[in-house]
Scaffold this motif. Structure first.
Motif, PDB file in Angstrom:
ATOM      1  N   ARG A  47      50.372 -51.650  18.356  1.00 57.73           N
ATOM      2  CA  ARG A  47      49.257 -49.607  18.255  1.00 57.73           C
ATOM      3  C   ARG A  47      48.182 -49.643  17.682  1.00 57.73           C
ATOM      4  NH1 ARG A  47      53.160 -47.671  13.231  1.00 57.73           N
ATOM      5  NH2 ARG A  47      54.581 -47.607  15.236  1.00 57.73           N
ATOM      6  N   LEU A  48      47.745 -47.974  18.473  1.00 57.66           N
ATOM      7  CA  LEU A  48      46.985 -47.381  18.316  1.00 57.66           C
ATOM      8  C   LEU A  48      47.151 -45.562  17.368  1.00 57.66           C
ATOM      9  CD1 LEU A  48      44.359 -46.217  19.295  1.00 57.66           C
ATOM     10  CD2 LEU A  48      45.099 -44.807  20.790  1.00 57.66           C
ATOM     11  N   ASN A  49      46.818 -46.031  16.575  1.00 55.69           N
ATOM     12  CA  ASN A  49      46.202 -45.065  15.608  1.00 55.69           C
ATOM     13  C   ASN A  49      45.665 -43.930  15.898  1.00 55.69           C
ATOM     14  OD1 ASN A  49      49.185 -45.488  13.417  1.00 55.69           O
ATOM     15  ND2 ASN A  49      47.444 -46.878  13.220  1.00 55.69           N
ATOM     16  N   ALA A  50      46.000 -42.979  16.856  1.00 56.52           N
ATOM     17  CA  ALA A  50      44.898 -41.433  17.383  1.00 56.52           C
ATOM     18  C   ALA A  50      44.691 -40.582  16.945  1.00 56.52           C
ATOM     19  CB  ALA A  50      45.861 -40.815  19.572  1.00 56.52           C
ATOM     20  N   ASP A  51      43.605 -40.367  16.443  1.00 52.01           N
ATOM     21  CA  ASP A  51      43.376 -39.493  15.931  1.00 52.01           C
ATOM     22  C   ASP A  51      42.099 -38.513  17.113  1.00 52.01           C
ATOM     23  OD1 ASP A  51      40.594 -40.388  15.670  1.00 52.01           O
ATOM     24  OD2 ASP A  51      41.120 -40.667  13.258  1.00 52.01           O
ATOM     25  N   GLY A  59      43.382 -31.850  23.626  1.00 49.38           N
ATOM     26  CA  GLY A  59      44.218 -32.636  22.995  1.00 49.38           C
ATOM     27  C   GLY A  59      45.155 -33.312  23.496  1.00 49.38           C
ATOM     28  N   THR A  60      44.989 -33.839  24.502  1.00 50.10           N
ATOM     29  CA  THR A  60      45.380 -35.994  25.075  1.00 50.10           C
ATOM     30  C   THR A  60      44.725 -36.763  24.588  1.00 50.10           C
ATOM     31  OG1 THR A  60      46.091 -34.164  27.183  1.00 50.10           O
ATOM     32  CG2 THR A  60      45.729 -36.691  27.484  1.00 50.10           C
ATOM     33  N   VAL A  61      45.216 -37.884  24.583  1.00 50.97           N
ATOM     34  CA  VAL A  61      44.655 -38.712  24.023  1.00 50.97           C
ATOM     35  C   VAL A  61      44.319 -39.357  25.401  1.00 50.97           C
ATOM     36  CG1 VAL A  61      44.912 -41.555  23.537  1.00 50.97           C
ATOM     37  CG2 VAL A  61      46.425 -39.040  22.272  1.00 50.97           C
ATOM     38  N   SER A  62      42.624 -40.130  25.270  1.00 49.16           N
ATOM     39  CA  SER A  62      41.870 -40.080  26.783  1.00 49.16           C
ATOM     40  C   SER A  62      42.240 -41.532  27.387  1.00 49.16           C
ATOM     41  CB  SER A  62      40.879 -40.270  26.576  1.00 49.16           C
ATOM     42  OG  SER A  62      40.646 -41.802  25.239  1.00 49.16           O
ATOM     43  N   GLY A  63      42.487 -41.604  28.892  1.00 50.11           N
ATOM     44  CA  GLY A  63      42.813 -42.647  29.222  1.00 50.11           C
ATOM     45  C   GLY A  63      41.961 -44.454  28.705  1.00 50.11           C
ATOM     46  N   PRO A  64      40.308 -44.118  28.855  1.00 48.04           N
ATOM     47  CA  PRO A  64      39.971 -44.817  27.936  1.00 48.04           C
ATOM     48  C   PRO A  64      40.706 -45.612  26.434  1.00 48.04           C
ATOM     49  CG  PRO A  64      38.181 -43.754  28.512  1.00 48.04           C
ATOM     50  CD  PRO A  64      39.359 -42.857  28.863  1.00 48.04           C
ATOM     51  N   SER A  65      41.113 -45.117  25.733  1.00 43.53           N
ATOM     52  CA  SER A  65      42.141 -45.179  24.799  1.00 43.53           C
ATOM     53  C   SER A  65      43.588 -45.950  25.002  1.00 43.53           C
ATOM     54  CB  SER A  65      41.705 -43.931  23.897  1.00 43.53           C
ATOM     55  OG  SER A  65      41.059 -43.949  23.152  1.00 43.53           O
ATOM     56  N   LEU A  66      43.761 -45.464  25.581  1.00 40.40           N
ATOM     57  CA  LEU A  66      45.230 -46.140  26.272  1.00 40.40           C
ATOM     58  C   LEU A  66      44.715 -47.241  27.163  1.00 40.40           C
ATOM     59  CD1 LEU A  66      47.549 -43.203  27.374  1.00 40.40           C
ATOM     60  CD2 LEU A  66      47.225 -44.162  25.225  1.00 40.40           C
ATOM     61  N   PHE A  67      44.095 -47.296  27.826  1.00 38.16           N
ATOM     62  CA  PHE A  67      43.299 -48.514  28.755  1.00 38.16           C
ATOM     63  C   PHE A  67      43.184 -49.619  27.526  1.00 38.16           C
ATOM     64  CE2 PHE A  67      40.693 -51.298  31.378  1.00 38.16           C
ATOM     65  CZ  PHE A  67      40.948 -51.170  32.531  1.00 38.16           C
ATOM     66  N   THR A  68      42.469 -49.182  26.333  1.00 37.59           N
ATOM     67  CA  THR A  68      41.920 -50.405  25.597  1.00 37.59           C
ATOM     68  C   THR A  68      42.850 -50.317  24.972  1.00 37.59           C
ATOM     69  OG1 THR A  68      40.025 -49.413  24.994  1.00 37.59           O
ATOM     70  CG2 THR A  68      40.412 -50.886  22.990  1.00 37.59           C
ATOM     71  N   ALA A 101      49.804 -38.050  26.079  1.00 38.78           N
ATOM     72  CA  ALA A 101      49.918 -38.570  25.454  1.00 38.78           C
ATOM     73  C   ALA A 101      49.259 -37.705  23.696  1.00 38.78           C
ATOM     74  CB  ALA A 101      49.857 -40.473  25.003  1.00 38.78           C
ATOM     75  N   GLU A 102      49.638 -37.626  22.858  1.00 42.52           N
ATOM     76  CA  GLU A 102      49.437 -36.756  21.479  1.00 42.52           C
ATOM     77  C   GLU A 102      48.530 -37.438  20.684  1.00 42.52           C
ATOM     78  OE1 GLU A 102      51.990 -33.641  20.319  1.00 42.52           O
ATOM     79  OE2 GLU A 102      51.553 -32.839  23.019  1.00 42.52           O
ATOM     80  N   ALA A 103      47.722 -37.043  19.553  1.00 45.52           N
ATOM     81  CA  ALA A 103      47.624 -37.735  19.139  1.00 45.52           C
ATOM     82  C   ALA A 103      48.428 -38.224  17.966  1.00 45.52           C
ATOM     83  CB  ALA A 103      46.685 -36.954  17.294  1.00 45.52           C
ATOM     84  N   GLY A 104      48.573 -39.037  17.103  1.00 43.94           N
ATOM     85  CA  GLY A 104      49.408 -39.743  16.172  1.00 43.94           C
ATOM     86  C   GLY A 104      49.532 -41.261  16.595  1.00 43.94           C
ATOM     87  N   PRO A 105      50.752 -41.991  16.336  1.00 46.31           N
ATOM     88  CA  PRO A 105      50.994 -43.635  16.899  1.00 46.31           C
ATOM     89  C   PRO A 105      51.252 -43.747  18.172  1.00 46.31           C
ATOM     90  CG  PRO A 105      52.587 -42.827  14.994  1.00 46.31           C
ATOM     91  CD  PRO A 105      51.620 -41.689  15.283  1.00 46.31           C
ATOM     92  N   ILE A 106      50.561 -44.932  18.749  1.00 50.86           N
ATOM     93  CA  ILE A 106      51.266 -45.344  19.953  1.00 50.86           C
ATOM     94  C   ILE A 106      51.085 -46.288  20.194  1.00 50.86           C
ATOM     95  CG2 ILE A 106      50.256 -44.935  22.493  1.00 50.86           C
ATOM     96  CD1 ILE A 106      48.107 -42.510  22.048  1.00 50.86           C
ATOM     97  N   ASP A 107      52.621 -46.922  20.164  1.00 49.63           N
ATOM     98  CA  ASP A 107      52.665 -48.244  20.930  1.00 49.63           C
ATOM     99  C   ASP A 107      52.714 -48.954  22.230  1.00 49.63           C
ATOM    100  OD1 ASP A 107      53.025 -48.713  17.920  1.00 49.63           O
ATOM    101  OD2 ASP A 107      54.850 -48.304  17.977  1.00 49.63           O
ATOM    102  N   GLY A 108      52.319 -49.890  22.009  1.00 50.45           N
ATOM    103  CA  GLY A 108      52.424 -50.626  23.475  1.00 50.45           C
ATOM    104  C   GLY A 108      52.987 -52.505  23.483  1.00 50.45           C
ATOM    105  N   HIS A 109      54.643 -51.794  23.938  1.00 45.90           N
ATOM    106  CA  HIS A 109      55.203 -53.009  24.106  1.00 45.90           C
ATOM    107  C   HIS A 109      54.806 -53.971  25.053  1.00 45.90           C
ATOM    108  CE1 HIS A 109      57.703 -51.097  20.949  1.00 45.90           C
ATOM    109  NE2 HIS A 109      57.152 -50.386  21.895  1.00 45.90           N
ATOM    110  N   CYS A 110      54.429 -54.930  25.043  1.00 48.73           N
ATOM    111  CA  CYS A 110      53.564 -56.247  25.762  1.00 48.73           C
ATOM    112  C   CYS A 110      54.241 -57.178  26.162  1.00 48.73           C
ATOM    113  CB  CYS A 110      52.002 -56.514  25.338  1.00 48.73           C
ATOM    114  SG  CYS A 110      51.246 -57.682  26.816  1.00 48.73           S
ATOM    115  N   ARG A 111      54.150 -57.977  27.066  1.00 49.40           N
ATOM    116  CA  ARG A 111      54.864 -59.078  27.122  1.00 49.40           C
ATOM    117  C   ARG A 111      54.587 -59.967  28.430  1.00 49.40           C
ATOM    118  NH1 ARG A 111      60.487 -58.189  31.683  1.00 49.40           N
ATOM    119  NH2 ARG A 111      58.985 -56.561  32.860  1.00 49.40           N
TER     120      ARG A 111
END
Length: 152
Positions: A47-51, A59-68, A101-111
């Motif tokens: 999870r990323l708790n994006a702020d 107001g978009t969560v940045s690409g580098p944050s999602l990439f991380t 993606a807006e600020a807030g919890p963002i989940d990554g479901h990885c397999r």
């Protein structure tokens, strides 16, 4: 995400979070943004708790944050399934951004798609918002270092 048969984790989510604090303290420094929420056979959820620190103009969560987040998902899978060797490294990571993606919890479901002796291939579905829609999807490969022999 469904469990994968034949892949058994060797660490829990709490154990991986503790290990990350030791070996990768700069990930969260003063804040606890990136967390492992679940480890299960063949995968994990991170999870990323994006702020506001993670937002780009509009107001978009940045690409580098999602990439991380995608990269952390792969790292957690390799640590929790191949062993806690912090020297595992990303050799490839491809990401596609689907929607804002807006600020807030963002989940990554990885397999884990394949776990070998020297490489692990994975994919991750990154979801956000009240409807938990996919905001990004990534695939990647981690290199697993050879097991070190202990000397007496």
């Amino acid at each position: 995400m469904p469990e994968q048969h034949g892949l058994t984790p060797t660490m829990t989510a709490n154990e991986v979070n503790d290990l990350l604090k030791q070996v990768y303290p700069q990930l969260n420094e003063q804040y606890d943004f990136y967390r492992v929420t679940e480890v299960f056979p063949g995968g994990c959820t991170v999870r990323l708790n994006a702020d506001e620190r993670h937002l780009r103009p509009g107001g978009t969560v940045s690409g580098p944050s999602l990439f991380t987040l995608a990269d952390i998902g792969g790292y957690v899978c390799v640590l929790s399934h191949a062993g806690p060797d912090a020297l595992s490294v990303t050799t490839n990571l491809n990401i596609s951004f689907m929607r804002k993606a807006e600020a807030g919890p963002i989940d990554g479901h990885c397999r884990i798609l394949k776990l070998g002796k020297s490489l692990m291939v994975f994919d991750i579905d990154i979801v956000a918002g009240p409807d938990r829609q996919t905001v990004a999807h990534a695939t990647g490969t981690y290199s697993i270092p050879p097991k070190r022999q202990t000397t007496r």
